[in-house]
Design a protein around this motif. Structure first.
Motif, mmCIF file in Angstrom:
data_model
loop_
_atom_site.group_PDB
_atom_site.id
_atom_site.type_symbol
_atom_site.label_atom_id
_atom_site.label_comp_id
_atom_site.label_asym_id
_atom_site.label_seq_id
_atom_site.Cartn_x
_atom_site.Cartn_y
_atom_site.Cartn_z
ATOM 1 N N GLN A 123 -3.393 28.209 -2.557
ATOM 2 C CA GLN A 123 -2.977 29.483 -3.673
ATOM 3 C C GLN A 123 -1.178 30.267 -3.078
ATOM 4 O OE1 GLN A 123 -6.732 30.526 -5.417
ATOM 5 N NE2 GLN A 123 -4.229 31.279 -5.421
ATOM 6 N N ASN A 124 -0.244 29.002 -4.035
ATOM 7 C CA ASN A 124 1.185 28.762 -3.655
ATOM 8 C C ASN A 124 1.902 30.142 -4.449
ATOM 9 O OD1 ASN A 124 0.000 27.743 -6.370
ATOM 10 N ND2 ASN A 124 1.935 26.658 -6.822
ATOM 11 N N ARG A 125 0.797 31.291 -5.191
ATOM 12 C CA ARG A 125 1.817 31.932 -6.003
ATOM 13 C C ARG A 125 1.620 33.332 -4.929
ATOM 14 N NH1 ARG A 125 4.061 30.682 -10.279
ATOM 15 N NH2 ARG A 125 3.353 29.407 -11.300
ATOM 16 N N ARG A 126 1.828 33.682 -3.488
ATOM 17 C CA ARG A 126 1.737 33.984 -2.701
ATOM 18 C C ARG A 126 3.015 34.356 -2.262
ATOM 19 N NH1 ARG A 126 -3.752 34.886 1.650
ATOM 20 N NH2 ARG A 126 -4.988 34.839 0.033
ATOM 21 N N TRP A 127 3.723 32.564 -2.380
ATOM 22 C CA TRP A 127 4.802 32.884 -2.221
ATOM 23 C C TRP A 127 6.277 33.084 -3.225
ATOM 24 C CZ3 TRP A 127 0.874 29.689 0.378
ATOM 25 C CH2 TRP A 127 0.510 29.678 1.473
ATOM 26 N N ARG A 132 6.516 38.981 -3.563
ATOM 27 C CA ARG A 132 6.370 39.145 -2.617
ATOM 28 C C ARG A 132 7.715 40.426 -2.479
ATOM 29 N NH1 ARG A 132 9.949 36.220 0.611
ATOM 30 N NH2 ARG A 132 10.405 34.016 -1.422
ATOM 31 N N ILE A 133 8.238 40.356 -3.561
ATOM 32 C CA ILE A 133 9.132 41.733 -3.438
ATOM 33 C C ILE A 133 8.300 43.186 -3.532
ATOM 34 C CG2 ILE A 133 10.862 42.972 -5.329
ATOM 35 C CD1 ILE A 133 12.469 40.043 -5.820
ATOM 36 N N ILE A 134 7.168 43.023 -5.076
ATOM 37 C CA ILE A 134 6.652 44.409 -5.083
ATOM 38 C C ILE A 134 5.994 44.002 -3.638
ATOM 39 C CG2 ILE A 134 3.813 44.797 -5.908
ATOM 40 C CD1 ILE A 134 6.480 44.649 -8.088
ATOM 41 N N PRO A 299 14.885 43.604 -1.376
ATOM 42 C CA PRO A 299 14.287 42.114 -1.012
ATOM 43 C C PRO A 299 12.875 41.888 -0.866
ATOM 44 C CG PRO A 299 15.712 43.032 0.913
ATOM 45 C CD PRO A 299 15.734 44.402 -0.337
ATOM 46 N N ALA A 300 12.514 40.220 -0.796
ATOM 47 C CA ALA A 300 11.332 40.503 -0.911
ATOM 48 C C ALA A 300 10.558 39.890 0.396
ATOM 49 C CB ALA A 300 11.320 38.752 -1.849
ATOM 50 N N ALA A 301 9.657 40.230 0.655
ATOM 51 C CA ALA A 301 8.716 40.263 2.048
ATOM 52 C C ALA A 301 8.727 38.965 2.072
ATOM 53 C CB ALA A 301 7.131 40.702 2.038
ATOM 54 N N GLU A 302 8.807 38.202 3.284
ATOM 55 C CA GLU A 302 9.224 37.486 4.165
ATOM 56 C C GLU A 302 7.203 37.066 4.250
ATOM 57 O OE1 GLU A 302 11.346 35.283 4.424
ATOM 58 O OE2 GLU A 302 13.009 36.342 3.665
ATOM 59 N N LEU A 303 7.160 35.722 4.127
ATOM 60 C CA LEU A 303 5.379 34.781 4.157
ATOM 61 C C LEU A 303 5.771 34.306 5.835
ATOM 62 C CD1 LEU A 303 3.377 34.481 1.704
ATOM 63 C CD2 LEU A 303 3.228 36.930 3.043
ATOM 64 N N PRO A 304 5.092 34.590 7.353
ATOM 65 C CA PRO A 304 5.897 34.165 8.705
ATOM 66 C C PRO A 304 6.379 32.073 8.190
ATOM 67 C CG PRO A 304 3.406 34.308 8.415
ATOM 68 C CD PRO A 304 3.822 34.747 7.618
ATOM 69 N N ASP A 305 5.413 31.471 7.599
ATOM 70 C CA ASP A 305 5.414 29.886 7.075
ATOM 71 C C ASP A 305 5.648 29.773 5.492
ATOM 72 O OD1 ASP A 305 6.363 27.554 8.276
ATOM 73 O OD2 ASP A 305 4.455 27.270 8.707
ATOM 74 N N SER A 309 4.207 23.814 5.280
ATOM 75 C CA SER A 309 4.300 23.441 7.415
ATOM 76 C C SER A 309 3.102 24.179 8.053
ATOM 77 C CB SER A 309 5.599 24.313 7.237
ATOM 78 O OG SER A 309 5.801 25.156 6.533
ATOM 79 N N ASN A 310 2.324 25.472 7.135
ATOM 80 C CA ASN A 310 1.416 26.672 7.302
ATOM 81 C C ASN A 310 0.437 25.531 7.587
ATOM 82 O OD1 ASN A 310 -1.006 28.244 6.507
ATOM 83 N ND2 ASN A 310 -0.279 28.944 8.454
#
Ligand code: NAD
Length: 356
Positions: A123-127, A132-134, A299-305, A309-310
């Motif tokens: 589910q790559n569009r989480r990135w 991530r801005i929304i 700015p966009a929310a960050e995901l941990p990885d 890499s996750n």
């Protein structure tokens, strides 16, 4: 010398399979050990790209050097390919939509649990940065508490390719794009869905939907409108979001957009009525000068990885998956509710059955 990288075989070396080759090459802990595709032409393309082309899926499964099977085939064969890989002791990364139904996906999860192997859905569009801005706006109340989210993707090219036109192969836009937009919403909004209504469009005369519109109501008060269209010669914004203190728009993936918020510092002044069409309106006049503030996107929310890499950390046992199978199952259930709402022309509220 033997490499310490985890070895991946790409099954289905078409458009997305080739792209995974690139993504995997960007990760220092993964390498493509080869590909398998039913089509001779795609096996040739694999060799030209420098990858071994396995002659059969059995050969992939029997190769002890293969640790991971990446599935990028049409949707109807995801389950069979995944279950066989898991039973052969391989980890699996599977393209979206993970399966044709929630029941197929449950069989895949059971096979992963039984084999003690990782099954992770791409589910790559989480990135995606626009998403991530929304997400960040939602988490930090940038425009106040959100009460409506409109998430759209519009194209004017019809349904592309071949199998995407075929129902039996998992074609149609709800499964193709809907799965991304719904996954983003459920990932961002920590609340139950309490009702769903929807319509599917069949403008192009296929036996699968060439677009759809779904309206979701969440228990926390947020309403979401999700729309996919493939006959839209003018596109509507990718995101239009309303909060109690402002509105935001993101036009497209190049992140053109703005937020407009209430100016708490300015004295309240009534807007001046404007002539609108042949009428006069104060209600729909622009806010009076100084009463709003226009700003660029936050700015966009960050995901941990990152996704891969996750995935590596998950198979090495050092992290939890960012894309969890329980979340993917919830999205699959929601898709089933959306199909049912459209077919029955009903508002679906029975979420104990659908499990969303
Ligand atoms: P595609 O038609 O370009 O490629 C599919 C390939 O799979 C073809 O080469 C075909 O010959 C091969 N194939 C079919 N059945 C097979 C089998 N049983 N064994 C081995 N190979 C087989 O399709 P695509 O656009 O690459 O889509 C593939 C998958 O990727 C779909 O599930 C799609 O939804 C997904 N996808 C995801 C994204 C994303 O951003 N996450 C983008 C595009 C596609």
């Amino acid at each position: 010398m033997r490499s310490n990288k985890h070895t991946v075989v790409i099954v289905g070396y078409g458009g997305m399979g080739s792209y995974h080759g690139q993504l995997i090459s960007e990760n220092p802990n993964l390498e493509v050990a080869g590909t398998f595709d039913l089509l001779e032409g795609r096996r040739k393309a694999s060799v030209e790209a420098g990858y071994k082309a396995y002659e059969s899926y059995e050969e992939v499964l029997a190769d002890p050097a293969v640790e991971v099977v990446l599935i990028a085939t049409p949707n109807d064969v995801h389950k069979e390919i995944a279950v066989r890989a898991l039973e052969a002791g391989k980890h699996v990364v599977c393209e979206k939509p993970v399966a044709m139904s929630s029941s197929e996906f449950k069989d895949m999860i059971a096979a992963a649990d039984k084999a003690g192997r990782v099954l992770m859905v791409h589910q790559n569009r989480r990135w995606d940065e626009d998403f991530r801005i929304i997400k960040q706006m939602h988490e930090s109340d940038t425009i106040g508490a959100l009460f409506q989210i409109e998430s759209r993707v519009h194209g004017a090219n019809g349904i592309p390719g071949d199998w995407r036109h075929v129902k039996a192969q998992g074609g149609g836009m709800l499964l193709d794009w809907g799965v991304h937009l719904l996954d983003q919403l459920l990932f961002m909004i920590d609340s139950r869905v309490t009702s769903v209504s929807s319509t599917l469009s069949f403008i192009l005369g296929n036996d699968v939907d060439d677009g759809f519109e779904a309206v979701l109501q969440f228990e926390n008060g947020i309403k979401a409108i999700v729309e996919v269209g493939t006959t839209n010669f003018i596109t509507l914004p990718r995101w239009y979001v309303k909060g109690l203190e402002g509105s935001a728009v993101i036009e497209d993936w190049s992140l053109t957009g703005r937020i407009v918020t209430r100016n708490r510092e300015s004295e309240h002044r009534e807007p001046t009525p404007i002539r609108a069409g042949v009428g006069l309106t104060k209600t729909m006049a622009p806010p009076s000068e100084g009463s709003t503030i226009t700003a660029g996107l936050p700015p966009a929310a960050e995901l941990p990885d990152g996704f891969y890499s996750n995935f590596v950390a998950v198979i090495e046992g050092t992290a939890e998956p960012i894309v969890k199978n329980a979340e993917v199952l919830r999205v699959q259930n929601l898709i089933e509710a959306i199909f049912a709402a459209a077919e029955k022309n009903e508002v679906i509220k029975d979420f104990d059955t659908y499990g969303v």
